[in-house]
Scaffold this motif. Structure first.
Motif, PDB file in Angstrom:
ATOM      1  N   UNK A 108       8.766   5.678  -4.683  1.00 59.10           N
ATOM      2  CA  UNK A 108       7.632   6.152  -3.898  1.00 59.10           C
ATOM      3  C   UNK A 108       6.325   5.796  -4.580  1.00 59.10           C
ATOM      4  N   UNK A 109       5.357   5.501  -3.750  1.00 58.43           N
ATOM      5  CA  UNK A 109       4.032   5.198  -4.261  1.00 58.43           C
ATOM      6  C   UNK A 109       3.121   4.884  -3.094  1.00 58.43           C
ATOM      7  N   UNK A 110       1.849   5.239  -3.217  1.00 62.08           N
ATOM      8  CA  UNK A 110       0.887   4.911  -2.177  1.00 62.08           C
ATOM      9  C   UNK A 110       1.056   5.757  -0.944  1.00 62.08           C
ATOM     10  N   UNK A 111       0.670   5.180   0.186  1.00 58.71           N
ATOM     11  CA  UNK A 111       0.641   5.913   1.448  1.00 58.71           C
ATOM     12  C   UNK A 111       1.983   5.746   2.149  1.00 58.71           C
ATOM     13  N   UNK A 112       2.649   6.849   2.465  1.00 62.33           N
ATOM     14  CA  UNK A 112       4.001   6.745   3.021  1.00 62.33           C
ATOM     15  C   UNK A 112       4.140   7.455   4.365  1.00 62.33           C
ATOM     16  N   UNK A 113       3.048   8.007   4.885  1.00 59.78           N
ATOM     17  CA  UNK A 113       3.135   8.672   6.189  1.00 59.78           C
ATOM     18  C   UNK A 113       2.986   7.631   7.300  1.00 59.78           C
ATOM     19  N   UNK A 114       2.875   8.116   8.520  1.00 58.57           N
ATOM     20  CA  UNK A 114       2.794   7.208   9.659  1.00 58.57           C
ATOM     21  C   UNK A 114       1.544   6.332   9.580  1.00 58.57           C
ATOM     22  N   UNK A 115       1.661   5.133  10.100  1.00 60.72           N
ATOM     23  CA  UNK A 115       0.493   4.268  10.181  1.00 60.72           C
ATOM     24  C   UNK A 115       0.141   3.648   8.852  1.00 60.72           C
ATOM     25  N   UNK A 116      -1.126   3.412   8.633  1.00 56.58           N
ATOM     26  CA  UNK A 116      -1.561   2.584   7.507  1.00 56.58           C
ATOM     27  C   UNK A 116      -2.726   3.227   6.787  1.00 56.58           C
ATOM     28  N   UNK A 117      -2.734   3.111   5.496  1.00 51.94           N
ATOM     29  CA  UNK A 117      -3.915   3.450   4.698  1.00 51.94           C
ATOM     30  C   UNK A 117      -4.009   2.364   3.648  1.00 51.94           C
ATOM     31  N   UNK A 118      -5.157   1.710   3.587  1.00 48.82           N
ATOM     32  CA  UNK A 118      -5.272   0.546   2.711  1.00 48.82           C
ATOM     33  C   UNK A 118      -5.622   0.966   1.296  1.00 48.82           C
ATOM     34  N   UNK A 119      -4.682   1.699   0.713  1.00 51.99           N
ATOM     35  CA  UNK A 119      -4.897   2.229  -0.624  1.00 51.99           C
ATOM     36  C   UNK A 119      -4.194   1.347  -1.656  1.00 51.99           C
ATOM     37  N   UNK A 120      -4.827   1.193  -2.794  1.00 54.82           N
ATOM     38  CA  UNK A 120      -4.136   0.669  -3.977  1.00 54.82           C
ATOM     39  C   UNK A 120      -3.835   1.886  -4.833  1.00 54.82           C
ATOM     40  N   UNK A 121      -2.590   2.315  -4.858  1.00 62.64           N
ATOM     41  CA  UNK A 121      -2.300   3.581  -5.539  1.00 62.64           C
ATOM     42  C   UNK A 121      -2.497   3.476  -7.043  1.00 62.64           C
ATOM     43  N   UNK A 173       2.635  -0.665  -7.602  1.00 63.16           N
ATOM     44  CA  UNK A 173       3.846  -0.920  -6.804  1.00 63.16           C
ATOM     45  C   UNK A 173       4.359  -2.337  -7.079  1.00 63.16           C
ATOM     46  N   UNK A 213       4.854  -0.601   3.181  1.00 63.87           N
ATOM     47  CA  UNK A 213       3.692  -0.967   3.987  1.00 63.87           C
ATOM     48  C   UNK A 213       2.936  -2.042   3.216  1.00 63.87           C
ATOM     49  N   UNK A 267       0.810  -1.221   0.000  1.00 65.00           N
ATOM     50  CA  UNK A 267       0.000   0.000   0.000  1.00 65.00           C
ATOM     51  C   UNK A 267       0.839   1.264   0.000  1.00 65.00           C
ATOM     52  N   UNK A 317       5.248   2.538  -0.544  1.00 66.26           N
ATOM     53  CA  UNK A 317       6.677   2.211  -0.601  1.00 66.26           C
ATOM     54  C   UNK A 317       7.434   3.521  -0.662  1.00 66.26           C
TER      55      UNK A 317
END
Lengths: 458, 458
Positions: free
Chosen positions: B309-322, B229, A328, A306, A308
């Motif tokens: 880089x791709x998708x969610x990269x901040x703290x924690x989790x986001x269940x995204x398919x970028x 990704x 992630x 999700x 990288x």
């Protein structure tokens, strides 16, 4: 007949019900952003007074370790139903893509009918209000509800429900009922009334590969020093084989095959896989090659990266060999899969792929098992009858690829089955700019709950 | 003897020379940040007046499309030497890691001797001042320089020299000399005087894989929709084979083997590969398995992902398919490799690995060929003699894994050979907090240039 009287009351009240929903939509109860904490509190207060206005006096704003819960009780005989919804909403970014102020809701005429526009219209204020309005009309006609009902409204669903588990454990007795009604899902294919009977679980893990003890210059070290991005991409690339299967040892162990009747039900749904993918610009199912698209979405586990990140990611170029790179990874789990076992197997697999001078750091980002509900219970038949009568369509017993942790909590903490019914449509833009809820969803949603109350207590 | 007299003048002047360097270090001439544009201009002005104070009157600040160049000319007979250095410096972030103000330079006593601390002390203000101070002492003793000299100082090296090519083309006649002296490199292993005879080239490309037309929710689409990704990591993972070789078709075509004498010279350097890697926390050379570490660093091409880089990269989790994922890839190139051909072969390889419903976007981030200098020219012998006499050590003819585009420009635009000599040490922390330049580097650097001028004109 009394059911007809209540449905008529619903129809008669639709304008004022819509006005009440618009009132609630005006409160920017964004739970993840602490600068909106007061607004979350205001939304909870608003709901307390709304529930009081139905004639339910035993209602309160209950403090939690985060935003407050709202709990109301209406006594009665027959089954004890708990209704769950959430009053918090997602942030509105990117605000520039909204065509109006997200917290100045509007009723707009469209070719497809009237829609209610605003953040939270569909997720989940509009949906939770369908149940409150059903109660309002029922009480207006009958003076009381047909059974014991507990209303349980949360203000932290959109930020991962950090207070829920503890709150539920501390208020076990008050929250336990015969079944939980959860109104936070969608119609099937935007048209068939649907009951969700399976939810996938979720396992999430962050993997950080660490090489050198500092970022290096690729001119001075390139070719000689290991690049953690190279190691990380090799690991992620090997998580799937050529047929789309996940390669983690034991990943598919203990997963039961889909019951034949469920498979038949899904085949009967006439799901248009091409249209589903085509709607987002795709044309090739990316999951296990030998599975149908609905299986990939509902009953088969997945593995996805999700996020990288590593090295230089801004504009232009920096010839850095980064000291570390992270990904992630999340898994949608199904029945039979144990999140802890899979996490350990993933970690073991990563460790075996690690060059000798790299290290790895693992961070847990969450875990929850899949759920499957027992559709042979009478309450499922009651819901099926109520919904098919309201929508003049057969009810779809569907899976849900997502994870609804509250259903897992109801099961594991309160030992309660959940009944997931919702009226959202696929184009409601939840979590996105220009969220909307069809007036039809709202209206027929209220009527659906009225019919359900009648069926469940008949 | 006159050489001794000049060397004595250098020794006598060391304190005032150091003071002059500290003055220049106080000017925060950060070229990449436009808010320091005035300071870059001030540094150029300071250098103009500094050069005038040597007794060189034909000197000016020359406007370019970016920060100004400084050009000075001293007439003379014999060889025409051009000296190149740069007065701009890197940004100071992360400022919190500095143990003093980067632009309040200090002389500090350490166990290893006195050091000059401050941004730019080593890269490149300290280095360029070695040559100016050598000229100062020479002129002080002899009244004039021993040959024709052009001073050419740039203010944009640290931001990629965006104005250089055009400036050089427009000032071809004024900038052409017999050889370019470039003082922006290091001693070998922090101890041997070194002349760089090979520079690797650079090719950089950004690759963006695009899947769905928007970010998707992994609950609703996971398992069915392609994840960019996953595609990108498969591509990057396949850029190297198990032996560390780059797999792009034709990548190693036309690369000459290292001449045996060069290989022997490098073997004689006694380079400690374990210590080199150990210093940054590593122990396994990551390049082609059948090559020595110096070959990996200097004479063999590399491929590295410098950012992903791709998708969610901040703290924690986001269940995204970028919807997309990107990587910045760079190659260090060697003699025989054509950047344009390799770029095309890379793109072709990526396209063949692309699933049918993904697209790819390529962005060029730069390209330059490798350089190799003809060490048989007399000027190399002169430098070799001068350096070995000053440092009492044999001179190392070394490669450089990095790319110094100015050397490529001198070659391709002005048809000039370059002689790369520098006195930095590996622990100078260039581009990092707490940059320093050893007083020994500064002092013996000045003396090295004095000896070189004597040798080159004898």
């Amino acid at each position: 007949m009394s059911l007809d009287a209540v449905l008529k009351e619903v129809d008669r009240n639709l304008d004022s019900a819509t006005d009440r929903l618009l009132d609630l939509l005006r409160i920017p109860s964004i739970s993840t952003d602490s600068s909106y904490a007061n607004d979350c509190d205001r939304a909870a207060e608003w709901l307390v007074s709304e529930i009081q206005s139905l004639g339910i006096t035993d209602v309160r704003k209950a403090p939690s370790s985060g935003h407050p819960m709202v709990i109301g009780h209406a006594d009665g005989s027959g089954p004890h139903l708990l209704f769950y919804g959430h009053y918090d909403v997602q942030p509105v970014d990117p605000i520039g893509l909204w065509d109006h102020d997200p917290f100045c809701p509007q009723i707009v005429d469209t070719a497809a009918g009237k829609i209610i526009k605003g953040r939270g219209a569909s997720d989940d204020k509009g949906q939770l209000m369908t149940f409150l309005e059903a109660c309002r009309s029922w009480i207006a006609v009958h003076g009381e509800l047909p059974c014991e009902i507990t209303l349980f409204l949360e203000g932290e669903e959109e930020c991962g429900s950090p207070s829920m588990l503890q709150f539920m454990q501390e208020n076990k007795r008050e929250l336990t009922a015969d079944v939980a009604l959860i109104c936070d899902t969608a119609l099937f294919d935007s048209r068939l009334p649907a009951i969700v009977t399976m939810l996938r679980g979720l396992l999430a893990e962050e993997i950080t590969i660490i090489g050198a003890d500092k970022d290096l210059h690729s001119g001075f070290f390139g070719g000689a020093a290991i690049n953690p991005i190279r190691v990380l991409t090799k690991i992620i690339a090997q998580l799937h084989d050529e047929s789309g299967k996940v390669t983690i040892p034991g990943f598919y162990d203990n997963i039961p095959e889909l019951p034949l009747n469920t498979k038949q039900e899904w085949d009967d749904l006439g799901f248009n896989a091409d249209a589903f993918l085509g709607d987002v610009g795709l044309n090739q199912p990316a999951g296990e090659a030998d599975r149908s698209l609905l299986e990939m979405l509902w009953s088969r586990p997945t593995c996805d990266c999700n996020g990288i990140y590593g090295g230089y990611t801004a504009e232009g170029m920096k010839t850095v060999l980064p000291a570390e790179a992270s990904a992630k990874i999340s898994f949608r789990l199904v029945e039979g899969q144990d999140p802890d076992v899979i996490r350990q197997n993933l970690r073991q697999m990563v460790r075996t792929m690690l060059p000798s001078d790299c290290t790895v750091k693992f961070s847990e980002l969450g875990a929850g098992k899949a759920s499957r509900f027992d559709t042979s219970k009478p309450i499922f038949s009651a819901a099926q009858t109520a919904l098919s009568e309201e929508w003049n369509e057969p009810v779809a017993f569907v899976g849900c690829g997502g994870s609804i942790p509250i259903a897992d909590y109801f099961q594991s903490v309160l030992d309660m089955n959940s009944l997931l019914i919702g009226f959202a449509k696929d184009d409601d833009q939840i979590h996105s700019p220009n969220e909307k809820y069809d007036l039809e969803s709202f209206h027929k949603g209220i009527r659906s709950w009225v019919r359900f109350l009648a069926e469940a207590t008949s």
